[in-house]
Scaffold this motif. Structure first.
Motif, PDB file in Angstrom:
ATOM      1  N   PHE A 165      10.502 137.055 -21.125  1.00 50.59           N
ATOM      2  CA  PHE A 165       9.983 137.831 -19.828  1.00 50.59           C
ATOM      3  C   PHE A 165       8.630 136.812 -19.541  1.00 50.59           C
ATOM      4  N   THR A 166       8.221 136.802 -18.448  1.00 47.14           N
ATOM      5  CA  THR A 166       7.039 136.033 -18.200  1.00 47.14           C
ATOM      6  C   THR A 166       5.875 137.038 -18.114  1.00 47.14           C
ATOM      7  N   TRP A 167       6.183 138.036 -18.609  1.00 47.44           N
ATOM      8  CA  TRP A 167       4.940 139.071 -18.636  1.00 47.44           C
ATOM      9  C   TRP A 167       5.483 140.020 -19.927  1.00 47.44           C
ATOM     10  N   SER A 168       4.611 140.990 -20.256  1.00 50.68           N
ATOM     11  CA  SER A 168       4.901 141.826 -21.506  1.00 50.68           C
ATOM     12  C   SER A 168       5.131 143.232 -21.236  1.00 50.68           C
ATOM     13  N   PRO A 169       6.711 143.557 -21.189  1.00 53.42           N
ATOM     14  CA  PRO A 169       7.049 145.041 -20.686  1.00 53.42           C
ATOM     15  C   PRO A 169       6.648 145.884 -21.887  1.00 53.42           C
ATOM     16  N   GLN A 170       6.227 147.029 -21.061  1.00 58.47           N
ATOM     17  CA  GLN A 170       5.612 148.058 -21.766  1.00 58.47           C
ATOM     18  C   GLN A 170       6.626 149.524 -21.820  1.00 58.47           C
ATOM     19  N   ARG A 174       5.017 153.318 -16.344  1.00 57.21           N
ATOM     20  CA  ARG A 174       5.673 153.749 -14.916  1.00 57.21           C
ATOM     21  C   ARG A 174       5.196 152.807 -13.867  1.00 57.21           C
ATOM     22  N   THR A 175       6.202 152.502 -12.891  1.00 59.00           N
ATOM     23  CA  THR A 175       6.075 151.885 -12.002  1.00 59.00           C
ATOM     24  C   THR A 175       6.497 152.434 -10.664  1.00 59.00           C
ATOM     25  N   THR A 176       5.531 152.446  -9.546  1.00 62.24           N
ATOM     26  CA  THR A 176       5.719 153.002  -8.332  1.00 62.24           C
ATOM     27  C   THR A 176       6.161 151.867  -7.388  1.00 62.24           C
ATOM     28  N   GLN A 191       3.897 148.916  -8.051  1.00 63.85           N
ATOM     29  CA  GLN A 191       2.601 148.662  -8.459  1.00 63.85           C
ATOM     30  C   GLN A 191       2.543 149.543  -9.742  1.00 63.85           C
ATOM     31  N   THR A 192       2.050 148.581 -10.858  1.00 70.94           N
ATOM     32  CA  THR A 192       1.932 149.491 -12.152  1.00 70.94           C
ATOM     33  C   THR A 192       0.589 149.234 -12.813  1.00 70.94           C
ATOM     34  N   ASN A 193      -0.015 150.232 -12.897  1.00 70.17           N
ATOM     35  CA  ASN A 193      -1.514 150.325 -13.202  1.00 70.17           C
ATOM     36  C   ASN A 193      -2.476 149.756 -11.934  1.00 70.17           C
ATOM     37  N   GLN A 194      -2.956 148.548 -12.202  1.00 73.03           N
ATOM     38  CA  GLN A 194      -3.852 147.821 -11.309  1.00 73.03           C
ATOM     39  C   GLN A 194      -2.983 146.793 -10.865  1.00 73.03           C
ATOM     40  N   GLU A 195      -1.850 146.282 -11.504  1.00 72.52           N
ATOM     41  CA  GLU A 195      -0.941 145.020 -11.076  1.00 72.52           C
ATOM     42  C   GLU A 195      -0.097 145.500  -9.639  1.00 72.52           C
ATOM     43  N   ARG A 196      -0.163 144.588  -8.709  1.00 65.94           N
ATOM     44  CA  ARG A 196       0.776 144.805  -7.509  1.00 65.94           C
ATOM     45  C   ARG A 196       1.632 143.482  -7.440  1.00 65.94           C
ATOM     46  N   GLU A 197       2.845 143.574  -6.949  1.00 67.31           N
ATOM     47  CA  GLU A 197       3.723 142.742  -7.027  1.00 67.31           C
ATOM     48  C   GLU A 197       4.878 142.857  -5.747  1.00 67.31           C
ATOM     49  N   VAL A 198       5.214 141.909  -4.882  1.00 59.98           N
ATOM     50  CA  VAL A 198       6.189 142.166  -3.905  1.00 59.98           C
ATOM     51  C   VAL A 198       7.293 141.174  -4.161  1.00 59.98           C
TER      52      VAL A 198
END
Length: 426
Positions: A165-170, A174-176, A191-198
């Motif tokens: 993965f290009t990131w570290s899954p936890q 929780r992802t909204t 949005q997961t914590n303070q990270e946002r992605e479209v």
């Protein structure tokens, strides 16, 4: 479906198992397929934590699977299972992390027999859960010439991860996600914590998926997916236009015929049942024009059968038929009801001009119930030139229904696409 034949590999620093390295230079973490340990790619694959303690989900596309999809060669480099829970129910879906040396990273998601393709969307656009909560009407946004309308908000957690993965899954993170749907695509704002992605997601038909990975896939979808395109028939457009044209033609012809003047061949005649049989003369002024003969009775919970015989001016039989007038009515726990009709009709086209003799005979009467009233009389009329307007109106309706069929199918499909939306106008 093939496996990549030219793979680099490393050994898991936790269990020693050999692992393929597939994901390109942006990979930051690798979760071992054997022991479930997360390895830090940026720190010589140092073991970080035990990630998986559950069995691997079933998938048609294991890590290493390659295929040509949406104009690029992709390799499956990771598996990520999400779980959403709501009011005692749960849903799970499996994301496949894809990598292409030329097109970068994407996701192939399989859920409920449907497949979708997602890529990160980098344009400055956003729809938040807060936007949805304070909106009086279904939120929407216009992006790149498409109108996206709010579809749903979901909160999911990661239950399983494997691969690169290009990131570290936890695990358990929780992802909204707020989703907005257009006619052809879906924008997801996560949005997961303070990270946002479209991300932008499109539907992958089963035939395209099978062609991409070189095998037949039995996905067996149980319901319509929000992104699933309408499977119209090839000739739907022609059917709609041709049926509309035919309906208009029939309607115009029927209206024209109705508007034409009618010639009264026989004024209203009351025929008492007790006086039948009775012969009546019909003076026909023109040949080859339709004549309609109408009988109207006064039956009440009863029926009366009439025998009708017609002779032409030369004394030759034209026809001999039976007609019935009947009408029933009453009231039950569901309310008032009625059935039958207190009239009967017949028509003929005279071949010659002159006096035709119509003979009406009584052939039987029956009643039902204590409130029944036998038919005492029938009213008789005859008109020339009534035409076939009734048949044309019926044909116009049939063509209109034929025109509406593909339109109704498209509307029903659209309704099913939006069935899972959690937006309510209440």
């Amino acid at each position: 479906m093939t496996l990549n034949a030219d793979l680099k590999a490393i050994n898991c620093t936790a269990c020693g198992a050999g692992l393929d390295v597939l994901g390109g230079g942006r990979v930051t973490s690798h979760i071992c397929s054997y022991c479930g340990t997360e390895l830090d790619v940026l720190d010589d694959y140092k073991a970080l934590r035990k990630f998986n303690d559950v069995a691997r989900p079933n998938t048609l596309f294991p890590i290493g699977t390659t295929g040509h999809l949406r104009g690029a060669d992709y390799t499956v480099i990771g598996l990520l299972e999400h779980v959403e829970k709501w009011q005692g129910r749960s849903w799970a879906w499996l994301d496949h992390q894809l990598y292409s040396p030329t097109h970068g990273y994407a996701w192939l998601t399989v859920e409920n027999g449907h497949a979708t393709f997602s890529r990160r969307y980098r344009r400055p656009v956003w729809m938040s859960h807060r936007d949805v909560e304070i909106s009086d009407h279904r939120p929407q946004l216009n992006e790149a010439g498409e109108t996206f309308q709010y579809y749903e908000t979901s909160t999911s957690t990661i239950s399983y991860a494997e691969g690169e993965f290009t990131w570290s899954p936890q695990k358990g993170a929780r992802t909204t996600t707020v989703s907005a749907l257009s006619d052809t695509a879906m924008l997801s704002f996560s949005q997961t914590n303070q990270e946002r992605e479209v991300s932008r997601t499109t539907y992958v038909p089963a035939a395209e998926l099978a062609a991409a990975f070189g095998t037949d896939l039995d996905l067996s979808p149980a319901q319509t997916h929000p992104l699933q395109p309408f499977a119209g028939r090839e000739n739907d457009g022609f059917l709609i236009k041709a049926s509309a044209l035919c309906a208009v033609i029939c309607l115009c012809l029927a209206t024209w015929i109705v508007s034409k003047p009618k010639h009264e061949v026989l004024a209203y005649q009351r025929l008492d049942i007790s006086e039948l049989p009775r012969s009546i003369t019909l003076e026909i002024p023109e040949p080859d024009k339709r004549v309609q003969v109408s009988f109207n009775g006064n039956s009440s919970n009863s029926w009366t059968a009439l025998g009708v015989h017609l002779e032409d001016p030369n004394g030759e039989d034209v026809f001999e038929v039976a007609r019935t007038v009947e009408y029933y009515h009453g009231r039950d726990r569901d309310g008032s009801w009625s059935e039958g009709r207190n009239f009967a009709r017949l028509s003929f086209i005279p071949k010659t001009v002159g006096a035709y003799v119509l003979t009406v005979a009584h052939e039987g009467t029956g009643t039902e119930g204590r409130s029944a009233k036998p038919t005492e009389y029938v009213g008789l009329t005859a008109r020339m030139g009534s035409g076939v307007s009734g048949y044309l109106f019926g044909l116009a309706f049939a063509f209109a229904a034929l025109m509406a069929w593909p339109i109704a199918r498209r509307y029903t499909h659209k309704t099913r696409r939006w069935h899972g939306s959690d937006w309510s106008e209440d």
